[in-house]
Design a protein around this motif. Structure first.
Motif, PDB file in Angstrom:
ATOM      1  N   VAL A 195       0.876  -1.329   0.005  1.00  0.00           N
ATOM      2  CA  VAL A 195      -0.140   0.185   0.072  1.00  0.00           C
ATOM      3  C   VAL A 195       0.823   1.262  -0.077  1.00  0.00           C
ATOM      4  CG1 VAL A 195      -1.843  -1.166   1.313  1.00  0.00           C
ATOM      5  CG2 VAL A 195      -0.005  -0.065   2.495  1.00  0.00           C
ATOM      6  N   CYS A 196       0.138   2.364  -0.509  1.00  0.00           N
ATOM      7  CA  CYS A 196       1.128   3.641  -0.408  1.00  0.00           C
ATOM      8  C   CYS A 196       0.939   4.019   1.034  1.00  0.00           C
ATOM      9  CB  CYS A 196       0.234   4.585  -1.493  1.00  0.00           C
ATOM     10  SG  CYS A 196      -1.411   5.078  -0.517  1.00  0.00           S
ATOM     11  N   LEU A 197       1.776   5.177   1.232  1.00  0.00           N
ATOM     12  CA  LEU A 197       2.015   5.623   2.692  1.00  0.00           C
ATOM     13  C   LEU A 197       0.467   6.395   3.139  1.00  0.00           C
ATOM     14  CD1 LEU A 197       5.715   7.122   2.229  1.00  0.00           C
ATOM     15  CD2 LEU A 197       4.943   4.886   2.953  1.00  0.00           C
ATOM     16  N   GLY A 198      -0.334   6.773   2.147  1.00  0.00           N
ATOM     17  CA  GLY A 198      -1.528   6.893   2.685  1.00  0.00           C
ATOM     18  C   GLY A 198      -1.469   8.456   3.189  1.00  0.00           C
ATOM     19  N   ASN A 199      -0.727   9.305   2.912  1.00  0.00           N
ATOM     20  CA  ASN A 199      -0.582  10.868   3.447  1.00  0.00           C
ATOM     21  C   ASN A 199      -0.276  10.687   4.986  1.00  0.00           C
ATOM     22  OD1 ASN A 199      -0.771  12.851   1.421  1.00  0.00           O
ATOM     23  ND2 ASN A 199      -2.643  13.663   2.213  1.00  0.00           N
ATOM     24  N   ALA A 200       0.654   9.704   5.271  1.00  0.00           N
ATOM     25  CA  ALA A 200       0.805   9.521   6.777  1.00  0.00           C
ATOM     26  C   ALA A 200       1.570  10.637   7.342  1.00  0.00           C
ATOM     27  CB  ALA A 200       1.843   8.495   6.957  1.00  0.00           C
ATOM     28  N   PRO A 248      -2.940  15.226   9.472  1.00  0.00           N
ATOM     29  CA  PRO A 248      -4.229  14.981  10.345  1.00  0.00           C
ATOM     30  C   PRO A 248      -4.949  13.788   9.744  1.00  0.00           C
ATOM     31  CG  PRO A 248      -3.745  17.397   9.902  1.00  0.00           C
ATOM     32  CD  PRO A 248      -2.842  16.598   9.152  1.00  0.00           C
ATOM     33  N   GLN A 249      -5.621  13.109  10.807  1.00  0.00           N
ATOM     34  CA  GLN A 249      -6.433  11.836  10.260  1.00  0.00           C
ATOM     35  C   GLN A 249      -7.491  11.966   9.222  1.00  0.00           C
ATOM     36  OE1 GLN A 249      -5.844   9.022  11.308  1.00  0.00           O
ATOM     37  NE2 GLN A 249      -7.531   7.711  10.920  1.00  0.00           N
ATOM     38  N   PRO A 250      -7.944  13.190   9.359  1.00  0.00           N
ATOM     39  CA  PRO A 250      -8.796  13.244   8.113  1.00  0.00           C
ATOM     40  C   PRO A 250      -8.327  13.300   6.569  1.00  0.00           C
ATOM     41  CG  PRO A 250      -9.697  14.818   9.985  1.00  0.00           C
ATOM     42  CD  PRO A 250      -8.078  14.423  10.153  1.00  0.00           C
ATOM     43  N   ARG A 251      -6.964  13.779   6.564  1.00  0.00           N
ATOM     44  CA  ARG A 251      -6.279  13.716   5.284  1.00  0.00           C
ATOM     45  C   ARG A 251      -5.487  12.613   4.934  1.00  0.00           C
ATOM     46  NH1 ARG A 251      -2.859  19.182   5.201  1.00  0.00           N
ATOM     47  NH2 ARG A 251      -2.384  18.375   3.080  1.00  0.00           N
ATOM     48  N   LEU A 288     -14.720   1.108   2.268  1.00  0.00           N
ATOM     49  CA  LEU A 288     -14.352   2.167   1.242  1.00  0.00           C
ATOM     50  C   LEU A 288     -14.353   3.726   1.756  1.00  0.00           C
ATOM     51  CD1 LEU A 288     -16.465   0.487  -1.772  1.00  0.00           C
ATOM     52  CD2 LEU A 288     -13.826   0.107  -1.156  1.00  0.00           C
ATOM     53  N   ASN A 289     -15.365   4.123   2.064  1.00  0.00           N
ATOM     54  CA  ASN A 289     -15.656   5.503   2.597  1.00  0.00           C
ATOM     55  C   ASN A 289     -15.133   5.742   3.830  1.00  0.00           C
ATOM     56  OD1 ASN A 289     -17.556   7.053   0.525  1.00  0.00           O
ATOM     57  ND2 ASN A 289     -18.391   4.813   1.024  1.00  0.00           N
ATOM     58  N   ASP A 290     -15.134   5.029   5.028  1.00  0.00           N
ATOM     59  CA  ASP A 290     -14.933   5.366   6.163  1.00  0.00           C
ATOM     60  C   ASP A 290     -13.537   4.970   6.712  1.00  0.00           C
ATOM     61  OD1 ASP A 290     -17.280   6.854   6.474  1.00  0.00           O
ATOM     62  OD2 ASP A 290     -18.189   4.977   7.254  1.00  0.00           O
ATOM     63  N   THR A 291     -13.290   3.525   6.664  1.00  0.00           N
ATOM     64  CA  THR A 291     -12.043   2.994   6.991  1.00  0.00           C
ATOM     65  C   THR A 291     -10.983   3.284   6.296  1.00  0.00           C
ATOM     66  OG1 THR A 291     -13.419   1.295   7.872  1.00  0.00           O
ATOM     67  CG2 THR A 291     -11.109   0.704   7.857  1.00  0.00           C
ATOM     68  N   LEU A 292     -11.162   3.306   4.853  1.00  0.00           N
ATOM     69  CA  LEU A 292      -9.851   3.383   3.971  1.00  0.00           C
ATOM     70  C   LEU A 292      -9.836   4.927   3.404  1.00  0.00           C
ATOM     71  CD1 LEU A 292     -10.042   0.032   2.273  1.00  0.00           C
ATOM     72  CD2 LEU A 292      -8.280   0.894   4.080  1.00  0.00           C
ATOM     73  N   ASN A 293     -11.063   5.570   3.788  1.00  0.00           N
ATOM     74  CA  ASN A 293     -11.077   6.987   3.297  1.00  0.00           C
ATOM     75  C   ASN A 293     -10.782   7.168   1.690  1.00  0.00           C
ATOM     76  OD1 ASN A 293     -11.752   9.858   3.579  1.00  0.00           O
ATOM     77  ND2 ASN A 293      -9.677  10.295   4.178  1.00  0.00           N
ATOM     78  N   LEU A 294     -11.427   6.324   0.937  1.00  0.00           N
ATOM     79  CA  LEU A 294     -11.030   6.237  -0.764  1.00  0.00           C
ATOM     80  C   LEU A 294     -11.807   7.340  -1.413  1.00  0.00           C
ATOM     81  CD1 LEU A 294     -10.654   2.285  -1.316  1.00  0.00           C
ATOM     82  CD2 LEU A 294      -9.039   3.984  -0.626  1.00  0.00           C
ATOM     83  N   ASN A 295     -12.801   7.950  -0.640  1.00  0.00           N
ATOM     84  CA  ASN A 295     -13.297   9.437  -1.631  1.00  0.00           C
ATOM     85  C   ASN A 295     -12.647  10.579  -1.145  1.00  0.00           C
ATOM     86  OD1 ASN A 295     -15.090   7.731  -3.237  1.00  0.00           O
ATOM     87  ND2 ASN A 295     -16.422   7.224  -1.599  1.00  0.00           N
ATOM     88  N   TYR A 296     -11.483  10.635  -0.462  1.00  0.00           N
ATOM     89  CA  TYR A 296     -10.706  11.611  -0.176  1.00  0.00           C
ATOM     90  C   TYR A 296     -10.596  12.500  -1.084  1.00  0.00           C
ATOM     91  CZ  TYR A 296      -6.965  14.664   1.514  1.00  0.00           C
ATOM     92  OH  TYR A 296      -6.300  15.986   1.923  1.00  0.00           O
ATOM     93  N   ASP A 297     -10.869  13.855  -0.891  1.00  0.00           N
ATOM     94  CA  ASP A 297     -10.979  15.151  -1.628  1.00  0.00           C
ATOM     95  C   ASP A 297     -10.459  16.278  -0.852  1.00  0.00           C
ATOM     96  OD1 ASP A 297     -11.398  16.930  -3.728  1.00  0.00           O
ATOM     97  OD2 ASP A 297     -13.710  16.978  -3.622  1.00  0.00           O
TER      98      ASP A 297
END
Length: 224
Positions: free
Chosen positions: A88-93, A96-99, A144-153
């Motif tokens: 997996v990618c680093l996921g913006n680690a 802040p958590q919402p990002r 998809l939406n909450d746990t992994l935040n894959l609709n991040y905008d």
């Protein structure tokens, strides 16, 4: 997200597990990362962003080894199970958590969605106009939406926009192939495009965000 076909685990991992008193942090993780990237076509198993072959200048890998069954809930044998590992990618680690996205957002929360399970992947849908990923299965939709935040905008990037742009590139190619702008494209052209997006290129890479394109093309083929 797209289905990941796993190949054999690295030989170094197989040999290591035959030794006594093995543990996850003692294995050759570089070999594992390399095989995961090859299996996944150099895409993040969750968001489908491109994972670079090499890390940053400081030698930090541009990816993480993710355990589908959270590492905190695994036995040592499960931690060393290649079938339980994803790249997996680093996921913006560090933000802040919402990002954050993917594993960085998930933490240790269990998942229903599994990119190694074709049945799960078939339950994923997309809104073509917005690039939103969702599912009619409430558990998968929560993943998809909450746990992994894959609709991040966010202000730095938008996964929804990136998916929408990937689909638009495909649609433009279909228009060029068919000389038809209405969307009433021949099945032969749809199949040809599907084969391109389902396959790796000469460098062994899948196209970024190809999940939405594959879903769209398969849906069009079923409707004709």
């Amino acid at each position: 997200m797209r289905y990941i076909e796993k190949h054999a685990e690295p030989r170094s991992l197989t040999a290591y597990k035959k030794q006594p008193h093995v543990y996850y942090d003692g294995c050759n993780k570089e070999d594992i990362r390399e095989q995961l990237l090859k299996d996944q076509g150099y895409l993040c198993a969750y968001c489908m962003r491109r994972i670079p072959e090499k890390g940053s200048a400081g030698g930090i890998p541009g990816m993480k080894i993710e355990h589908w069954l959270p590492e905190s809930q695994c036995t040592e044998a499960q931690k060393l199970d290649f079938r339980n590992m994803l790249g997996v990618c680093l996921g913006n680690a560090g933000h802040p958590q919402p990002r954050t996205t993917c594993d960085a957002h998930r933490k240790d929360k269990p998942l229903t969605i599994n990119p190694l399970d074709k049945t799960c992947i078939q339950k994923i849908k997309y809104h073509t106009g917005t690039g939103t990923i969702f599912s009619d299965d409430p558990r998968i939709d929560e993943d998809l939406n909450d746990t992994l935040n894959l609709n991040y905008d966010g202000p730095d990037f938008s996964l929804r926009e990136n998916r929408r742009n990937a689909l638009n590139v495909c649609l433009e190619k279909l228009k060029t192939m068919s000389k038809e702008k209405t969307g009433d494209w021949p099945q032969g052209n749809l199949r040809k495009m599907l084969k391109i997006y389902e396959s790796k290129d000469k460098e062994g890479k899948y196209r970024e965000y190809s999940g939405i394109v594959i879903w769209y093309l398969r849906k069009r083929l079923r409707c004709q």
